[in-house]
Design an enzyme around this catalytic site. Structure first.
Site, PDB file in Angstrom:
ATOM      1  N   CYS A 119      -4.408  12.645  11.954  1.00  0.00           N
ATOM      2  CA  CYS A 119      -5.194  11.419  12.207  1.00  0.00           C
ATOM      3  C   CYS A 119      -4.932  11.021  13.653  1.00  0.00           C
ATOM      4  O   CYS A 119      -4.196  11.690  14.372  1.00  0.00           O
ATOM      5  CB  CYS A 119      -4.793  10.325  11.225  1.00  0.00           C
ATOM      6  N   ASP A 138       4.977   0.923  11.786  1.00  0.00           N
ATOM      7  CA  ASP A 138       3.733   0.300  11.295  1.00  0.00           C
ATOM      8  C   ASP A 138       3.564  -1.137  11.769  1.00  0.00           C
ATOM      9  O   ASP A 138       2.527  -1.738  11.485  1.00  0.00           O
ATOM     10  CB  ASP A 138       3.700   0.332   9.759  1.00  0.00           C
ATOM     11  N   ARG A 181       0.603  14.805  12.038  1.00  0.00           N
ATOM     12  CA  ARG A 181       1.008  14.550  10.653  1.00  0.00           C
ATOM     13  C   ARG A 181       1.352  15.849   9.893  1.00  0.00           C
ATOM     14  O   ARG A 181       0.723  16.188   8.885  1.00  0.00           O
ATOM     15  CB  ARG A 181      -0.060  13.755   9.907  1.00  0.00           C
ATOM     16  N   LYS A 233       0.855  -1.209   0.000  1.00  0.00           N
ATOM     17  CA  LYS A 233       0.000   0.000   0.000  1.00  0.00           C
ATOM     18  C   LYS A 233       0.885   1.252   0.000  1.00  0.00           C
ATOM     19  O   LYS A 233       0.645   2.185  -0.758  1.00  0.00           O
ATOM     20  CB  LYS A 233      -0.892   0.013   1.241  1.00  0.00           C
ATOM     21  N   ASN A 234       1.911   1.256   0.834  1.00  0.00           N
ATOM     22  CA  ASN A 234       2.707   2.481   0.999  1.00  0.00           C
ATOM     23  C   ASN A 234       3.702   2.725  -0.126  1.00  0.00           C
ATOM     24  O   ASN A 234       4.336   3.774  -0.175  1.00  0.00           O
ATOM     25  CB  ASN A 234       3.397   2.483   2.366  1.00  0.00           C
ATOM     26  N   ARG A 294      -8.497  -0.218   4.699  1.00  0.00           N
ATOM     27  CA  ARG A 294      -7.638   0.768   4.008  1.00  0.00           C
ATOM     28  C   ARG A 294      -6.321   0.117   3.595  1.00  0.00           C
ATOM     29  O   ARG A 294      -5.735   0.489   2.596  1.00  0.00           O
ATOM     30  CB  ARG A 294      -7.342   1.949   4.928  1.00  0.00           C
TER      31      ARG A 294
END
Ligand code: EPZ
Length: 420
Positions: free
Chosen positions: A115, A306, A120, A22-23, A398
């Site tokens: 978030c 993460d 962020r 995803k990243n 997500r």
């Protein structure tokens, strides 16, 4: 809102294949804005964040097709501003700013929100763009950027918590079409950043120092299309390894690249988890009791932030004290209160969580708060006795492709319950 219903206590057994990262894929999709030609991106995970990014590119005027894991993106005629509501809702979209500005000489995007894991900020992104010659106007929640043409320069991109992953990607993409040479010092070295750099090189960009803290980008007049395969998702791989270890299972993981998460493998070994490399796959078992292990999250190649929540879920099962310190984000312990609802004993002391592990967990209803916290709650639920219901798993969708299907194939008793 959907939830997961999990009957815990079943060891995970079987084989699972890791999806694309995803990243990596989100900034790669932004990089496609740099050329009029068609870019084909393969091994793309079907995630809500990816579908969001497709909508953002389409709102900028791109033609995008996404089927069977392959994205075809053509940004022949694009405009410098898109659907603000969409852009505001997904932080990762900040990385469209660099490509739009360097190609069109003007761009405006909404300021990304914070978030639950932190404020962020994007000060480093903006510092880099201004250094390249952008004029920024920030008002009403939008960033309007203009330039007569970006010019290469030397930029130090380190911040209070070290390098910035998307900031490095953003400035690297802007520099790819700038006039002259750009040196990014204190660049992020994450595999996902390397994937963006390699994608740009496949489009004709001139970049050296890939994977090192100093990137040198020599601007070119234009970039051409490419056909590129995204790297596997190292965070998903670590998530499944923690789940296999937490349930005392025996799982073969296909498609992961262990060299992308050596720090996590080192800590897992210390915790008594066995990860063997067998014919290009990883076999995860946990022969004996788990042992406590201390972790501090750091920029790559340190322990990734993460994976912090998932590893904490595992350490709640390890008899003894594990100290888990979060150095990247200011509030990434939202999963602690929910793990405690399952019987975990965790005390937060500033940037550290003191985990007193070893007591068996028992199922309960819990609430997901962010992407990786949700994964931690699923891991704990799989190990807990009884039933765990993880609410608000849209957070999980997500970043994990069909997680419940992959877990069910490994024998987990898990089902998605349509929300009320
Ligand atoms: C990327 O976010 C990832 N997201 C995050 O993954 C990951 O946790 C993070 O990198 C760190 O590895 C994507 O790639 C889409 P940063 P990013 O800029 O780039 C501070 C997940 O769970 N900072 O590397 O936004 C920042 O506050 C997500 O998949 C500034 O101070 O993170 C943080 O403390 C969560 N100023 C640190 O740097 C800036 O301008 C690292 O942030 C930018 C960042």
């Amino acid at each position: 809102m959907d939830s997961f219903l999990i009957q815990g206590g079943t060891p995970l057994r079987g084989e699972v294949t890791i999806s694309g990262s995803k990243n990596a894929v989100l900034p790669l999709m932004a990089a496609a804005l740099l050329t009029k030609d068609t870019c084909v991106i393969r091994n793309v995970p079907d995630l809500s964040d990816v579908r969001f990014m497709v909508k953002i590119l389409e709102s900028l005027g791109a033609d995008v097709a996404f089927e069977a894991g392959t994205l075809t993106v053509r940004c022949a005629r694009i405009k410098g501003f898109g659907d603000y509501d969409l852009i505001r809702k997904m932080r990762g979209s900040i990385c469209i700013l660099g490509p739009l500005l360097t190609r069109l000489h003007e761009a405006s995007v909404s300021l990304p929100g914070g978030c639950v894991i932190g404020t962020r900020p994007i000060d480093l992104h903006l510092k880099g763009l201004v250094a390249l010659g952008a004029k920024l106007d920030i008002e009403g929640g939008y960033i309007r950027a203009k330039t007569k043409g970006l010019k290469g320069t030397t930029i130090f991109l380190g911040g209070r918590a070290g390098p910035t992953v998307l900031g490095t990607a953003n400035i690297m993409m802007a520099a790819a079409l700038a006039d002259g040479v750009t040196v990014i010092e204190s660049a992020a070295c994450e595999p996902e950043v390397c994937d963006v750099a390699n994608f740009l090189v496949s489009m004709g960009a001139k970049i050296t120092g890939i994977g090192s803290p100093t990137l040198t980008i020599t601007g070119v007049k234009e970039l051409h299309g490419t056909d590129y395969e995204v790297i596997p998702d190292r965070i998903e791989a670590c998530t499944f390894i923690c789940a296999a270890a937490a349930t005392k299972g025996d799982v073969i993981i296909h498609g992961a690249r262990p060299e992308h998460f050596a720090a996590v493998l080192d800590k897992l070994r210390e915790a008594g988890v066995k990860v063997e490399r067998k014919a290009g796959a990883l076999r995860v078992t946990r022969p004996g009791k788990l042992k406590p292990a201390d972790v501090t999250t750091l920029p790559y190649s340190g322990f990734p932030t993460d994976v912090q929540a998932q590893f904490m879920a595992l350490m709640t099962l390890a008899p003894g004290i594990s100290v888990i310190t979060e150095r990247i984000f200011e509030s990434r312990f939202m999963h602690v209160a929910e793990l405690m609802r399952l019987g975990a004993d965790v005390a937060i002391e500033g940037p550290s969580a003191i985990v007193k592990g070893g007591k068996p967990l028992s199922g309960a209803p819990v609430m997901a708060s962010d992407l990786r916290a949700s994964a931690a709650l699923v891991i704990a639920g799989l190990a807990a006795k009884g039933t765990t219901q993880v609410h608000r798993i849209y957070h999980l969708d997500r970043g994990y492709e069909r997680m419940e299907d992959k877990l069910r194939k490994l024998g987990a008793k898990i089902e998605r319950v349509d929300g009320e």
